[in-house]
Design a protein around this motif. Structure first.
Motif, PDB file in Angstrom:
ATOM      1  N   UNK A 693     -13.220  -6.724   0.416  1.00 45.74           N
ATOM      2  CA  UNK A 693     -12.805  -7.114  -0.586  1.00 45.74           C
ATOM      3  C   UNK A 693     -11.065  -6.712   0.107  1.00 45.74           C
ATOM      4  N   UNK A 694     -10.554  -8.438   0.015  1.00 46.62           N
ATOM      5  CA  UNK A 694      -9.245  -8.298   0.346  1.00 46.62           C
ATOM      6  C   UNK A 694      -8.316  -8.209  -0.636  1.00 46.62           C
ATOM      7  N   UNK A 695      -6.814  -8.289  -0.395  1.00 42.38           N
ATOM      8  CA  UNK A 695      -5.625  -8.501  -1.769  1.00 42.38           C
ATOM      9  C   UNK A 695      -5.482  -7.173  -1.882  1.00 42.38           C
ATOM     10  N   UNK A 696      -6.128  -5.925  -1.746  1.00 43.72           N
ATOM     11  CA  UNK A 696      -5.141  -4.796  -2.418  1.00 43.72           C
ATOM     12  C   UNK A 696      -6.658  -4.047  -3.710  1.00 43.72           C
ATOM     13  N   UNK A 697      -8.296  -4.823  -3.251  1.00 37.48           N
ATOM     14  CA  UNK A 697      -9.091  -4.090  -3.733  1.00 37.48           C
ATOM     15  C   UNK A 697      -9.753  -3.712  -2.811  1.00 37.48           C
ATOM     16  N   UNK A 698      -9.994  -2.591  -3.550  1.00 35.07           N
ATOM     17  CA  UNK A 698     -11.072  -1.907  -2.765  1.00 35.07           C
ATOM     18  C   UNK A 698     -11.814  -0.652  -3.396  1.00 35.07           C
ATOM     19  N   UNK A 699     -13.412  -0.711  -3.190  1.00 33.19           N
ATOM     20  CA  UNK A 699     -14.417   0.283  -3.925  1.00 33.19           C
ATOM     21  C   UNK A 699     -14.034   1.464  -3.870  1.00 33.19           C
ATOM     22  N   UNK A 700     -13.271   2.264  -3.310  1.00 37.26           N
ATOM     23  CA  UNK A 700     -13.398   3.557  -2.818  1.00 37.26           C
ATOM     24  C   UNK A 700     -11.587   3.971  -3.757  1.00 37.26           C
ATOM     25  N   UNK A 701     -11.441   4.917  -4.313  1.00 39.38           N
ATOM     26  CA  UNK A 701     -10.562   5.512  -5.080  1.00 39.38           C
ATOM     27  C   UNK A 701      -9.151   6.019  -3.846  1.00 39.38           C
ATOM     28  N   UNK A 702      -7.804   5.533  -4.180  1.00 39.91           N
ATOM     29  CA  UNK A 702      -7.270   6.334  -3.896  1.00 39.91           C
ATOM     30  C   UNK A 702      -6.925   5.774  -2.413  1.00 39.91           C
ATOM     31  N   UNK A 703      -7.275   4.843  -1.966  1.00 35.45           N
ATOM     32  CA  UNK A 703      -7.617   4.372   0.001  1.00 35.45           C
ATOM     33  C   UNK A 703      -6.528   4.242   0.678  1.00 35.45           C
ATOM     34  N   UNK A 704      -6.597   4.199   2.179  1.00 37.39           N
ATOM     35  CA  UNK A 704      -4.609   4.404   2.461  1.00 37.39           C
ATOM     36  C   UNK A 704      -4.059   3.448   3.152  1.00 37.39           C
ATOM     37  N   UNK A 705      -2.902   3.248   2.708  1.00 38.72           N
ATOM     38  CA  UNK A 705      -2.694   1.824   3.085  1.00 38.72           C
ATOM     39  C   UNK A 705      -3.115   0.845   4.414  1.00 38.72           C
ATOM     40  N   UNK A 706      -3.774   1.131   5.469  1.00 42.96           N
ATOM     41  CA  UNK A 706      -4.574   1.197   6.585  1.00 42.96           C
ATOM     42  C   UNK A 706      -5.291   2.683   7.578  1.00 42.96           C
TER      43      UNK A 706
END
Length: 815
Positions: A693-706
């Motif tokens: 997952x790149x360019x902002x995609x994330x399977x988890x809700x509310x991911x931290x910036x890093x």
């Protein structure tokens, strides 16, 4: 959108041909015909050979000749995946336009067998042009009737509609952008839909035949407009939630006054006057602001006019060339000629700007050839950093044998690493049906030229034929590894039994893998010759795909370890690791070594590839066995006098690597970070793996910036320690260094716009804009320091991700 909101749509005056795609045939076909109808029941039975005949009807009369296309049997269904283009244009259609589809079975070889037919209207009840996928009901034994009152309507009757039809209608809206996309929720929804389809098909066993047709979409909804018809906007009182179609004949058309003014300003007579023009202080500030725009920024009409007006005074400013070329009206022969003359006399641009000229924005062959001439100045090390993107840029060339293609081949003849990687990058793209011919043409040019070479390569005494054969053997090796992996997967039992089978295959039946007849150049590092696999040191990872961990012995007596995967597309991982390697190079050029670990990754197919194995442990494993990161590092680098009982060098390495990956993962928008894909080497180097997952995609809700977990901060002594302060200092310094090269990174991603990498192919423009946003080009260096420090504090204090991490660890425990 409120019920009182109105939206203006385009009229149907579109000067484009009618296009659509026959996608597949659904349902149960009638019994297959025999080879000869006069032969008895023992005659050979053939699979039906289906053709679809399509005829356009306007106001009940056929318009143009019918088009016939063959449906290919793919093993489970009949499909056809090419666009059909009619000679009729959309502007020639009427409100009663229809497409009549008739399916024929011609497998008998004598008389064509009629399967069935159906008719579909091109406009719905609201006179809106249909877009997206539509399922047509085929009437068995009937040829499609295109009359106004058709006897073969393709619309599925209400009594036959069920849950599947309702879901397909929603999917159609989703694909047209009428339903908001939520990645993690969409994946769950589509999985549930597949289960419903399987259950319904098994339950009903429908005997009806359906033809799925996919109509093209437009940026705006297209509405049919009768000549002289008057549209009015209803009062808000009577408004409903439905959109109101309003015809605006001027939408999308050029303002004639502005166009005339533009032509006068760019006339040949103005060219003589413009030579001596110098911008005022205000105009100079505007020009400097434009030159700082990122390559993704579209110039306004005023900005384009300003750069054109002062083009002669900008020729000494190399940064201005790419912006100037964006201002050119290439359809104007005289203007294009003048622009090319100026380009030849312009101050030589940097390699970064040359990459921009190879993007799909620039179609002129002269401009692209100029960009290649600039790339010729780059050394092999720098060229290898961009090779992946340069191969992808071949998609945007005007011909198969382009200047760029010949340049890549010629440079590869002087460097075996470039030749090996070029061959693999091109070979992987042969799976793309649209550009397979182009990439194969480059492959043939490389093969032909290399086999002609004498004394080429890194050793200087090998001829081209032997070098090419050494590269071909790499493909043979990967094919053998695929065969081994297939056999290992078929073994019933746990991981240990599969490992025993692997070692047996490597040392027994396929003994040629243990000792190669001739050394083979490693696909991951072509400069290294590998002589065979060590079975006793090879193993299998505990994973659903069972990737192999192989130890190769080298020709000089050493060893190297690789991971071989089959069944997983690692092209996205290859791109991310390439960017990590590039950013590491950019940081080191500024004398900042953050001890990154850009391990090698190479996709050898669309679902297979190799990764360099780096001895390390995941943070999840370290925290489980040692309770803390510090305890783990104390085991390898103890120092009673050092900070936290470890050597100062080891702690510094850990802090720097944490800072480097924190910045890089933030810029690239890498998601799905958890303690199992953060690895730590025994010298203190932390690094990331698994970039699904790149360019902002994330399977988890509310991911931290890093991804900066509290255990990493604790290993630095806590949020108040001097080491944590040093970590934040490294982060800010690295961020500002990489911001200086933002144009280079954005250009490289722009060249990947046509690739099949999932997170880019889904929406290239949106992905690049997300990447651009991460650089915060609107801030200066000092403002960016404050911005990034706030970002770090936000990531550390994010409690929700810690809860998700706990849930993930539970899931891993029960796996």
């Amino acid at each position: 959108m409120s019920g009182n909101e109105f939206r203006f749509f385009l009229s149907c005056d579109i000067n484009l041909p009618v296009t659509f795609r026959v996608e597949r045939l659904e349902g149960n076909l009638p019994a297959a015909k025999t080879l000869d109808s006069e032969v008895d029941s023992t005659a050979e039975v053939r699979r039906p050979e289906l053709y679809v005949e399509c005829t356009l009807y306007i106001d009940g009369a056929p318009f143009g000749l019918p088009i016939r296309t063959r449906l290919e049997f793919t093993g489970s269904s009949y499909c056809w995946n090419e666009l059909i283009t009619l000679s009729t244009k959309y502007r020639d259609l009427t409100a009663n336009s229809q497409l009549a589809f008739t399916v024929w079975d011609v497998s008998c070889g004598k008389i064509e067998g009629l399967i069935g037919g159906g008719t579909i209207h091109l406009f719905n009840m609201k006179k809106q042009l249909k877009t997206g996928k539509h399922k047509l009901r085929l009437w068995p034994g009937k040829e499609a009737d295109g009359s106004i009152h058709t006897t073969t309507p393709g619309k599925v009757p209400k009594e036959e509609r069920g849950e599947v039809e309702r879901l397909e209608k929603l999917v159609n809206k989703y694909e047209r952008g009428q339903i908001q996309r939520v990645d993690w929720l969409d994946r769950l929804a589509f999985k549930a839909m597949e289960k419903i389809k399987e259950r319904e098909s098994g339950r009903n066993g429908s005997s009806h035949l359906y033809l799925v047709v996919d109509f093209c979409s437009f940026e705006h909804r297209v509405v049919f407009q009768e000549s002289g018809a008057n549209f009015f906007i209803p009062s808000p009182i009577a408004a409903t939630n439905e959109l109101v179609t309003v015809w605006d004949p001027e939408v999308g058309k050029i303002n004639p006054s502005e166009h005339k003014q533009l032509k006068l300003a760019r006339s040949l007579t103005r060219g003589i006057i413009d030579r001596d023009l110098k911008p005022s202080s205000t105009e100079r500030k505007s020009i400097q602001r434009i030159l700082k725009y990122p390559p993704t920024r579209t110039l306004s009409g005023e900005e384009r006019q300003l750069l054109w007006k002062f083009r002669f005074s900008l020729m000494s400013e190399k940064r201005a060339l790419t912006k100037f070329l964006r201002c050119v009206e290439w359809s104007d022969v005289q203007e294009a000629k003048q622009a090319l003359e100026l380009m030849a006399r312009w101050e030589m641009i940097d390699v970064c700007d040359a990459l921009e000229l190879l993007s799909p924005v620039f179609e002129s062959e002269e401009v692209r050839a100029y960009a290649v001439s600039v790339l010729e100045r780059a050394d092999d090390e720098e060229l290898q950093c961009y090779l992946l993107q340069l191969v992808q840029a071949l998609r945007f060339e005007r011909s198969d044998k382009s200047r760029l293609s010949h340049f890549l081949v010629q440079r590869s003849l002087r460097n075996i690493e470039l030749a090996s990687f070029l061959r693999w990058y091109v070979a992987v793209e042969l799976h793309d049906p649209t550009y397979a011919k182009r990439f194969y043409c480059t492959y043939e040019i490389l093969e032909e030229n290399m086999m002609k070479q004498l004394g080429a390569g890194v050793t200087g005494n090998e001829d081209g034929f032997k070098l090419w054969q050494s590269l071909v053997r790499q493909t043979e090796l990967t094919a053998q590894l695929c065969s081994v992996m297939k056999d290992v997967r078929n073994v019933r039992g746990g991981t240990q039994k599969k490992i025993e089978k692997l070692r047996q295959l490597l040392s027994g039946l396929l003994s040629e893998l243990t000792y190669f007849e001739e050394p083979i150049r490693s696909p991951l590092a072509p400069g290294i010759l590998i002589a065979g696999i060590v079975p006793s040191e090879s193993s299998i990872f505990k994973s659903a795909l069972h990737p192999l961990r192989l130890t190769f012995r080298t020709a000089i007596g050493g060893s190297c370890k690789i991971i071989f995967k089959k069944g997983d597309d690692i092209r996205q991982d290859q791109l991310v690791v390439q960017m990590v390697s590039l950013m590491d190079r950019l940081l080191k050029l500024e004398n900042l070594d953050l001890h990154l670990t850009p391990y090698r990754v190479l996709a050898t197919g669309h679902d297979e590839g190799m990764l360099e194995f780096i001895p390390s442990s995941s943070l999840a494993q370290i925290l489980s066995e040692h309770r803390s990161i510090i305890s783990y590092l104390q085991k390898f680098h103890p120092d009673e006098d050092g900070p936290f009982g470890i050597t100062a060098t080891c702690l510094e390495t850990f802090i720097k690597s944490c800072a480097g990956y924190s910045v890089i993962t933030y810029i690239l928008g890498i998601g799905d970070r958890h303690l199992d894909n953060l690895l730590l080497r025994d010298d203190g180097r932390l690094f990331h793996v698994d970039f699904g997952f790149i360019l902002g995609r994330d399977p988890k809700p509310f991911p931290p910036p890093m991804k900066l977990c509290k255990e990493m901060v604790e290993a630095m002594g806590g949020a108040e320690s001097q080491y944590y302060t040093r970590f934040k200092s490294y982060c800010c310094e690295a961020y500002n260094i990489l911001r200086k090269s933002s144009n280079l990174i954005l250009n490289l991603f722009h060249l990947m716009a046509g690739s099949n990498i999932p997170d880019i192919a889904s929406d290239p423009e949106k992905g690049i804009l997300k990447l651009q946003e991460k650089f915060r080009l609107d801030l200066d260096d000092e403002e960016c320091i404050h911005f990034f420090q706030d970002l770090i504090n936000e990531s550390v204090s994010a409690l929700f991700p810690q809860m998700v991490e706990t849930i993930h660890r539970w899931a891993q425990y029960w796996r």
